[in-house]
Scaffold this active site. Structure first.
Site, PDB file in Angstrom:
ATOM      1  CG  ASP A  23      -1.866   1.100   1.190  1.00  0.00           C
ATOM      2  OD1 ASP A  23      -3.000   0.776   0.779  1.00  0.00           O
ATOM      3  OD2 ASP A  23      -1.670   2.179   1.790  1.00  0.00           O
ATOM      4  CB  ALA A  28      -2.981   1.920  -2.246  1.00  0.00           C
ATOM      5  CG  ASP A  29      -3.493  -2.790   0.145  1.00  0.00           C
ATOM      6  OD1 ASP A  29      -3.030  -2.831  -0.851  1.00  0.00           O
ATOM      7  OD2 ASP A  29      -3.079  -3.269   1.354  1.00  0.00           O
ATOM      8  CG  LEU A  30      -9.120  -1.542   2.283  1.00  0.00           C
ATOM      9  CD1 LEU A  30      -9.275  -0.800   3.458  1.00  0.00           C
ATOM     10  CD2 LEU A  30      -9.446  -2.932   2.050  1.00  0.00           C
TER      11      LEU A  30
END
Length: 397
Positions: free
Chosen positions: A138, A166-168
């Site tokens: 992330d 960034a991940d979610l």
């Protein structure tokens, strides 16, 4: 019945982006089978604290998903996937580009078996470009996307976020959007397709406030100089006892209420000014006033009716007891497959005609292997034969 009842998904993902996406789809009623490597388990499965067989985090991210443990390097395992894909015609995977192809279960191969396949790939940098095969997390994607450069205090390092943006926001949510858009397209045309989700691409698109300013006017956003990153009074303020409040009173009507809260309506001349000097002077006033009282005193002063965009910074333990979170039923109870229940964060979207489904918390590797194989028409001798060939690793069928 969930709003996505009838969608059948094979989930090859681990860690956070893919599992969060398929959790949302499962909450909406999709039937999700999690394909797991029997001898290389998801890192999140065993982080502390654990509640029963798996961690609380894994149990949350993988609720309502049945687990099929097979060694994808074996031909027999590929045959199982080929049989499943005839019915489970949505795939989500999170390997580096080309890995699924090497395993013999990439988009083109599965498309031969089921032309209507929807195949969603989530990667850090996408299926193309010079960084396509590079590892990352992330923090790296936010850095490349330009987000981290102005997410900092002046002359200080960027701040690692409490959540994985960034991940979610860059991976999970676009994957759900892309899959549902592809389902709509398939319903209209009969065509499946490959979806390429890059966490960096989406993180870059999140520069929605200041990216356009640079592209049009060449203004490079800098730390603590912009409207929403500390360049104005829109900020966090410490109380006398070391707690914090957020102040987001941007609009004039909210500025007026903030100034009244601080004890002088005339402060609005500073708060509403475009001058950096005036903004700094007003921030100093806000800082001084909040620092003069304890957290609980400010809670009492604000009461339940203050409508000026000032809110306390709460811990998770306080958040789960907040009247708004409670009223919105954002903590729910999910049954555990081995018995008992677990408190989890609820599905966040409210539909008027359907409710989320919480069938069971995430389970140990291969929990449903035999059940799934029987649904494909396999009998116990055939399943035992596969077990002897190592298809299920050390996990018993």
């Amino acid at each position: 019945m969930g709003i996505l009842n009838g969608l059948k998904i094979l989930d090859f993902s681990t860690l956070l982006p893919g599992p969060f996406a398929t959790m949302m789809l499962a909450d909406m009623g999709a039937d999700v089978i999690k394909i797991e490597a029997p001898n290389r388990e998801d890192f999140l499965k065993h982080i502390e604290p654990k509640d029963g067989e798996v961690s609380a985090t894994f149990a949350h991210l993988n609720r309502s998903k049945r687990s099929l443990a097979i060694d994808l390097k074996l031909a027999e395992s590929k045959d199982i996937i080929y049989r499943l894909i005839e019915e489970y015609n949505i795939v989500i995977e999170q390997f580096r580009p080309g890995v699924m192809d090497k395993l013999g279960i990439g988009y083109e191969k599965l498309k031969e078996i089921n032309p209507k396949i929807i195949f969603c790939s989530i990667t850090g940098y996408g299926q193309t470009g010079p960084l396509r095969n590079r590892a990352g997390h992330d923090i790296n994607y936010l850095s490349i996307a330009g987000v981290a450069s102005y997410s900092a205090r002046k002359n200080q390092a960027p701040v690692p976020g409490g959540i994985q943006v960034a991940d979610l926001a860059g991976g999970s949510m676009p994957a759900v959007i892309g899959i549902l858009a592809a389902v709509y397209h398939r319903h209209s045309t009969g065509e499946g397709q490959h979806i390429d989700v890059s966490l960096t691409d989406v993180a870059f698109s999140l520069n929605a406030m200041y990216g356009p300013n640079f592209l049009v006017g060449g203004e490079n956003p800098k730390e603590e100089e912009m409207l929403l990153n500390g360049g104005t009074f829109y900020d966090y303020y410490e109380t006398k006892d070391g707690r914090y409040f957020s102040v987001g009173s941007l609009e004039p009507k909210f500025q007026q209420k903030l100034c009244e809260l601080l004890g002088d309506r005339n402060f609005i001349k500073l708060s509403n000014s475009n001058s950096k000097e005036d903004q700094q002077a007003f921030k100093e006033i806000v800082t001084k006033e909040f620092k003069a009282r304890n957290f609980d005193e400010w809670i009492s002063i604000l009461g339940d009716d203050f409508d000026g965009c000032v809110e306390p910074v709460l811990s998770i333990s306080e958040t789960v007891q907040h009247p708004q979170i409670l009223a919105r039923n954002m903590v729910t109870t999910v049954p555990k497959s081995e018995g008992g229940e677990q408190q989890q964060i609820a599905f966040p979207i409210k539909f008027s005609a359907s409710r989320p489904e919480y069938r069971f918390a995430g389970v140990s590797t291969g929990k449903h292997t035999q059940e799934i194989l029987k649904s494909l028409g396999m009998d116990l001798p055939e399943i035992q034969s596969l077990a002897e060939k190592g298809v299920f690793g050390e996990i018993k069928a």
